[in-house]
Design a protein around this motif. Structure first.
Motif, PDB file in Angstrom:
ATOM      1  N   CYS B  11       3.453  -1.472  -6.076  1.00 53.04           N
ATOM      2  CA  CYS B  11       2.049  -1.697  -6.433  1.00 53.04           C
ATOM      3  C   CYS B  11       1.840  -1.374  -7.919  1.00 53.04           C
ATOM      4  O   CYS B  11       2.180  -0.276  -8.366  1.00 53.04           O
ATOM      5  CB  CYS B  11       1.147  -0.821  -5.579  1.00 53.04           C
ATOM      6  SG  CYS B  11      -0.572  -0.885  -6.060  1.00 53.04           S
ATOM      7  N   HIS B  13      -0.729  -0.780  -9.356  1.00 52.99           N
ATOM      8  CA  HIS B  13      -1.887   0.077  -9.548  1.00 52.99           C
ATOM      9  C   HIS B  13      -1.566   1.535  -9.278  1.00 52.99           C
ATOM     10  O   HIS B  13      -1.979   2.413 -10.015  1.00 52.99           O
ATOM     11  CB  HIS B  13      -3.003  -0.391  -8.625  1.00 52.99           C
ATOM     12  CG  HIS B  13      -4.358  -0.199  -9.198  1.00 52.99           C
ATOM     13  ND1 HIS B  13      -4.816  -0.927 -10.259  1.00 52.99           N
ATOM     14  CD2 HIS B  13      -5.344   0.657  -8.869  1.00 52.99           C
ATOM     15  CE1 HIS B  13      -6.030  -0.518 -10.554  1.00 52.99           C
ATOM     16  NE2 HIS B  13      -6.384   0.431  -9.740  1.00 52.99           N
ATOM     17  N   CYS B  14      -0.824   1.797  -8.208  1.00 52.24           N
ATOM     18  CA  CYS B  14      -0.557   3.192  -7.859  1.00 52.24           C
ATOM     19  C   CYS B  14       0.923   3.491  -7.751  1.00 52.24           C
ATOM     20  O   CYS B  14       1.310   4.599  -7.384  1.00 52.24           O
ATOM     21  CB  CYS B  14      -1.279   3.570  -6.568  1.00 52.24           C
ATOM     22  SG  CYS B  14      -0.600   2.776  -5.109  1.00 52.24           S
ATOM     23  N   CYS B  31      -2.183  -3.339  -0.919  1.00 44.04           N
ATOM     24  CA  CYS B  31      -1.487  -2.052  -0.941  1.00 44.04           C
ATOM     25  C   CYS B  31      -2.102  -1.120   0.098  1.00 44.04           C
ATOM     26  O   CYS B  31      -3.314  -0.995   0.180  1.00 44.04           O
ATOM     27  CB  CYS B  31      -1.598  -1.436  -2.324  1.00 44.04           C
ATOM     28  SG  CYS B  31      -0.956   0.230  -2.442  1.00 44.04           S
ATOM     29  N   CYS B  34      -3.752   2.163  -2.089  1.00 49.37           N
ATOM     30  CA  CYS B  34      -4.937   2.047  -2.940  1.00 49.37           C
ATOM     31  C   CYS B  34      -5.764   0.802  -2.638  1.00 49.37           C
ATOM     32  O   CYS B  34      -6.849   0.636  -3.185  1.00 49.37           O
ATOM     33  CB  CYS B  34      -4.539   2.072  -4.413  1.00 49.37           C
ATOM     34  SG  CYS B  34      -3.682   0.592  -4.946  1.00 49.37           S
TER      35      CYS B  34
END
Ligand SMILES: [Zn+2]
Ligand SMILES: [Zn+2]
Lengths: 201, 207
Positions: B11, B13-14, B31, B34
């Motif tokens: 991911c 993002h995280c 995900c 998140c």
């Protein structure tokens, strides 16, 4: 589905998953360098951040905008401009300028500082997630600090009459440099700083 | 190696790692930590992008050639055009401001549009794979420097500042600029890097 997360590293250029050997990693798919020397990256990030902060101070001291009306010149700093708009009753615009030019850069500095100062401490899984989230917040809000520079460019581009003329001020130059160096600082943060346990090898 | 790395996705993002699953049509993989979109069906997304990038190129050309707004102050008229604005900045010695503004509202957006078009052509004929790869990387990097959307908001802010002193008329380019920003936000900047790469690999590997 989750699997063991510490053996792998994401390529920020092509998103492909690579094996993390802990040292310099070149992406198996796009051949870009994913992660290099952490210490050098960290030093670069600090240098860019400090440069950006210096430009931020300069940008706030010097005028961002100079107005000459019938030969009489007056100038506006960023905060001065926001206050003037507030006094004229343009509250929403005043708030936009204040948030974009004063608050967003400060928030970005704080977030980068937080990431840079915290990465060496051992962290639990949830904290690590926060770290990545914080980084993404800086990515999303960063460009918005350009609003004031654009406004100055637009006003200077359109108001050049014989009686009234608007030009950019030194503050505008300092301001774009601040935005530029903040973006560079964020970009030099190693992807592993956001993810690794840093518990030693 | 026990696992095939191509079956994994991290991911963006995280940084949580996931195993990829085969997606039914029009479904999006998200995900589990998140909630951020991981990938979707790439074929449709990319076909859409080609048509929109040509539209975007036309809109962008119009937006940068004609006046966006016309301003009347004390009996004098003046136009806001993107080239005119940049020339003024350079003439007055603001080279740094001028150059950065030029990059973020002209160069970067143009690179994004032209990369999409070039990529569509190259993948259609399945030629120059190595070069196309650079285009994809370049496209992704350029997107974070393209700030036409923020420029549009700035025009509104500037207008508010001018209201008291000037009479303002909207030029042809203002509509083109607004439409461009819509296409840019919802299509050009909305396609995830991983989707671009999946499309890229599929386009060249398919027989
Ligand atoms: Zn890669
Ligand atoms: Zn996630």
């Amino acid at each position: 589905m989750k699997s063991n997360k510490d053996k792998y590293i994401r390529c920020p250029y092509c998103e492909s998953v690579n094996v993390d050997n802990g040292g310099v990693v070149y992406c198996r798919t796009c051949k870009n360098r994913i992660s290099g020397n952490k210490e050098i990256n960290l030093r670069n990030a600090w240098a860019m951040l400090i440069t950006a902060m210096i430009f931020y101070v300069i940008a706030n001291i010097y005028p961002i905008l100079v107005i000459s009306k019938f030969g009489v010149t007056s100038s506006n700093t960023i905060i001065g401009g926001a206050i003037a708009l507030w006094e004229e009753g343009s509250y929403p615009i005043s708030i936009i300028i204040f948030v974009a030019s004063v608050f967003v850069p400060l928030l970005k500095f704080i977030l980068i500082l937080y990431i840079l100062t915290n990465y060496k401490k051992p962290q639990k899984g949830s904290r690590r997630v926060d770290q990545a989230m914080l980084y993404h917040i800086t990515e999303v809000i960063g460009p918005w600090s350009m609003v004031d520079v654009f406004v100055v460019a637009i006003l200077a581009g359109v108001v050049h009459m014989s009686s009234v003329k608007i030009t950019a001020g030194i503050g505008a130059t300092a301001f774009v440099l601040m935005v530029f160096f903040t973006m560079l600082s964020a970009m030099s943060i190693d992807i592993r700083l956001m993810r690794e346990d840093n518990d030693g090898d | 190696m026990s696992e095939n790395l191509d079956d994994l996705i991290i991911c963006s993002h995280c940084e949580t790692i996931h195993k990829k699953v085969e997606l039914p049509e029009k479904k999006v993989a998200k995900c589990s930590v998140c909630g951020k979109k991981l990938y979707s069906n790439v074929e449709d997304t990319f076909k859409k992008a080609i048509a929109y990038s040509i539209t975007a190129l036309i809109l962008f050309t119009i937006a940068s050639m004609f006046p966006i707004i016309k301003v009347y102050i004390a009996g004098q008229e003046s136009d806001l055009t993107i080239p005119g604005m940049l020339i003024t900045l350079f003439n007055e010695g603001f080279y740094v401001v001028g150059s950065i503004v030029f990059v973020v509202i002209v160069i970067a957006p143009l690179i994004v549009i032209l990369s999409y078009i070039a990529l569509a052509i190259l993948t259609y004929f399945k030629i120059f794979r190595g070069f196309a790869k650079h285009i994809v990387s370049f496209l992704i990097t350029s997107r974070s420097w393209a700030m036409v959307d923020i420029f549009l908001i700035s025009i509104l802010v500037a207008l508010v500042k001018l209201f008291g002193y000037a009479q303002i008329n909207f030029g042809v380019s203002s509509i083109a600029l607004i439409l461009f920003v819509i296409v840019d936000t919802f299509v050009l900047k909305n396609i995830l890097p991983v989707e671009l790469w999946t499309y890229f690999n599929r386009a060249y590997d398919e027989k």
